[in-house]
Design a protein around this motif. Structure first.
Motif, PDB file in Angstrom:
ATOM      1  N   PHE A  69       0.835  -1.210   0.000  1.00 18.90           N
ATOM      2  CA  PHE A  69       0.000   0.000   0.000  1.00 18.90           C
ATOM      3  C   PHE A  69       0.867   1.256   0.000  1.00 18.90           C
ATOM      4  O   PHE A  69       0.617   2.205  -0.755  1.00 18.90           O
ATOM      5  CB  PHE A  69      -0.925   0.009   1.217  1.00 18.90           C
ATOM      6  N   THR A  70       1.883   1.291   0.861  1.00 18.84           N
ATOM      7  CA  THR A  70       2.753   2.462   0.933  1.00 18.84           C
ATOM      8  C   THR A  70       3.474   2.677  -0.399  1.00 18.84           C
ATOM      9  O   THR A  70       3.564   3.807  -0.895  1.00 18.84           O
ATOM     10  CB  THR A  70       3.781   2.298   2.067  1.00 18.84           C
ATOM     11  N   PHE A  71       3.962   1.598  -0.980  1.00 21.77           N
ATOM     12  CA  PHE A  71       4.635   1.700  -2.276  1.00 21.77           C
ATOM     13  C   PHE A  71       3.670   2.219  -3.336  1.00 21.77           C
ATOM     14  O   PHE A  71       4.000   3.134  -4.102  1.00 21.77           O
ATOM     15  CB  PHE A  71       5.177   0.328  -2.677  1.00 21.77           C
ATOM     16  N   TRP A  72       2.480   1.651  -3.408  1.00 20.75           N
ATOM     17  CA  TRP A  72       1.471   2.075  -4.386  1.00 20.75           C
ATOM     18  C   TRP A  72       1.115   3.552  -4.207  1.00 20.75           C
ATOM     19  O   TRP A  72       0.965   4.294  -5.183  1.00 20.75           O
ATOM     20  CB  TRP A  72       0.225   1.211  -4.235  1.00 20.75           C
ATOM     21  N   ALA A  73       0.993   3.997  -2.958  1.00 23.45           N
ATOM     22  CA  ALA A  73       0.541   5.362  -2.685  1.00 23.45           C
ATOM     23  C   ALA A  73       1.541   6.414  -3.137  1.00 23.45           C
ATOM     24  O   ALA A  73       1.145   7.532  -3.493  1.00 23.45           O
ATOM     25  CB  ALA A  73       0.242   5.516  -1.193  1.00 23.45           C
ATOM     26  N   PHE A  74       2.834   6.075  -3.149  1.00 20.01           N
ATOM     27  CA  PHE A  74       3.840   7.109  -3.391  1.00 20.01           C
ATOM     28  C   PHE A  74       4.709   6.889  -4.630  1.00 20.01           C
ATOM     29  O   PHE A  74       5.320   7.839  -5.122  1.00 20.01           O
ATOM     30  CB  PHE A  74       4.741   7.246  -2.168  1.00 20.01           C
TER      31      PHE A  74
END
Length: 203
Positions: A69-74
């Protein structure tokens, strides 16, 4: 939006991360055992490949989902801004820098072993924070947007707490080094963006 066209680097990394972790968690646990990063044995047993492979594996589903999720978000907006070659260089730099920090801290401990993409993802997160200092992220069920700098600092605070808990396989020690690697990468490759982020923070 065609992700493979506009974000080939981030799309490929996310796909490999999810696929490799899924296979390791649910089909072949032995694959995870073979690819754990063991700092003490890195040089004596020449386990150099684990510097990379351990960064695409996760300890459990929650660990994978949070990192993905963190990777996808940024990552996707960042790749479109700095370009695919620079984005892949940033990710690799963050991964190897965090591995180096882990090796230095645990090189004398023959029992220490770890895995996870968090060091590289923190490099992406903190680089993104410099390029988009006023951006926010929504995390359900929180009803208000969370500013990226606050999310980044909260991530590091959690890392500090988690690193002091009973040992698991998640490489929490890599997080701070990864964050610093992201800032250092921007400073080395795009000093103007770093300067603008600093002015935005103090202005």
């Amino acid at each position: 939006m065609n992700l493979l066209t506009e974000n080939p680097g981030a799309t490929l990394l996310l796909a490999v991360m999810v696929l490799a972790s899924g296979v390791g968690l649910y089909a072949s646990p032995a694959m995870i055992e073979r690819n754990l990063f063991r700092p003490h044995w890195l040089l004596p047993r020449r386990q150099y490949l684990t510097l990379i492979t351990s960064g695409f594996l996760h300890a459990d589903l929650a660990h994978l989902l949070f990192n993905a999720f963190t990777f996808w978000a940024f990552s996707f907006a960042l790749e479109r801004t700095i370009g695919t070659p620079a984005f892949l260089a940033l990710y690799t730099f963050g991964l190897l820098a965090s591995d180096a920090g882990t090796w230095f801290k645990h090189r004398e401990d023959p029992t220490y072993q770890c895995l996870g993409a968090s060091g590289a993802i923190l490099a992406v997160l903190f680089a993104s924070m410099l390029y988009f200092p006023k951006a926010s992220i929504y995390i359900l069920p929180i009803p208000v947007p969370i500013p990226t700098p606050l999310f980044a600092l909260g991530y590091l605070a959690y890392t500090y707490w988690a690193s002091r808990q009973p040992r698991g396989r998640i490489n929490h020690d890599a997080h701070l080094v990864g964050a610093l690697a992201g800032i250092a990468f921007v400073a080395l490759t795009d000093g103007a963006t770093l300067a603008n982020a600093v002015r935005s923070a103090i202005g």
